[in-house]
Design an enzyme around this catalytic site. Sequence first.
Site, short mmCIF file in Angstrom:
data_model
loop_
_atom_site.label_atom_id
_atom_site.label_comp_id
_atom_site.label_asym_id
_atom_site.label_seq_id
_atom_site.Cartn_x
_atom_site.Cartn_y
_atom_site.Cartn_z
N LYS A 5 21.15 -1.70 -29.61
CA LYS A 5 20.13 -2.75 -29.51
C LYS A 5 18.76 -2.14 -29.77
O LYS A 5 18.40 -1.14 -29.14
CB LYS A 5 20.19 -3.37 -28.11
CG LYS A 5 19.29 -4.59 -27.92
CD LYS A 5 19.47 -5.17 -26.52
CE LYS A 5 18.57 -6.38 -26.32
NZ LYS A 5 18.68 -6.92 -24.95
N HIS A 17 15.80 -3.86 -29.53
CA HIS A 17 14.71 -4.60 -28.90
C HIS A 17 15.00 -4.70 -27.40
O HIS A 17 16.05 -4.28 -26.93
CB HIS A 17 14.57 -6.00 -29.51
CG HIS A 17 15.81 -6.84 -29.38
ND1 HIS A 17 16.90 -6.71 -30.21
CD2 HIS A 17 16.15 -7.81 -28.49
CE1 HIS A 17 17.85 -7.56 -29.85
NE2 HIS A 17 17.41 -8.25 -28.80
#
Length: 217
Positions: free
Chosen positions: A102, A104
Site C-alpha cells: 500500500k 498511501h
Amino acid sequence: MSYKQDFIKFMVECGVLTFGDFTLKSGRKAPYFINTGNYRTGAQLARLGEFYAACIKENGIEADTLFGPAYKGIPLSVSAAVALYNKYGDEVNYCFDRKEVKDHGEGGMFVGKRLADGEKVVIIEDVMTSGKALKEVMPKLTSEARVNVTGMVITVDRMEKALNSDSSAVQEAYKEFGVKVYSIVTMNDIIDAIKDGVIEGKEYLNKMLEYRSVYGA
C-alpha cells in the site's frame, strides 16, 4: 477424547475431511480430501481457533505475534489469537500481509502489529502441500524486521512425499528455512481415528493405508 480426536471429528462434521476417490492437484489418486474452504461460520472459526491454540500450548511454541498469510491465513491467525486469550489468558499480537504494498495511508506490506527485530513470530496456515506459502512469506517477514520465526502451525500434516523429493513439505520447510512445522493432527492420527471408531470410514481404511505406504514420507 483428546483434542486431536475432537478436531478430526470437527473436520468431518464441517465437511472439511471427506473420504472417497479424489484426484489431487498433484495428479495422485487419494482416498481422502481436505477442503478447508468449508469452514464458513463464526462458530466454526471460533472452534478452529481453539484447536490452533491447543496445538501452540501443547508444543510450547513461543509467540509474540501470530502471522496469517493472505488470504486464508488472515481469519485463522485472528481466531487463534482470540482463543489464546480467551482460553489461556495469553495476549499475543497478530498481523497479516497484503498482496500488494500500500502506497498511501499508513502504507507498507503488513496490517496489524508492526514487526520488530527479535520478535517471536508464529505463522498460522491451513494445510501445507508444497511449501509455496512459506517460500513466499519468509522473505516478506525478514525484509520487514529480523524476526524470529519460532514455528508454523497447520491443521493437517499429510506426511506425504513431495513430487520431486522423498521428503514431505513439512520436512523440506525445516531443511530450507529452519522453521519447524507443527500440525494439529497428522495423517496417522486420522488413520487411527478410523481404526478406533472415532469417525466413520472403515471401508476406506485399506485404501488409506495403501496410499500412505506408497506416498508417505
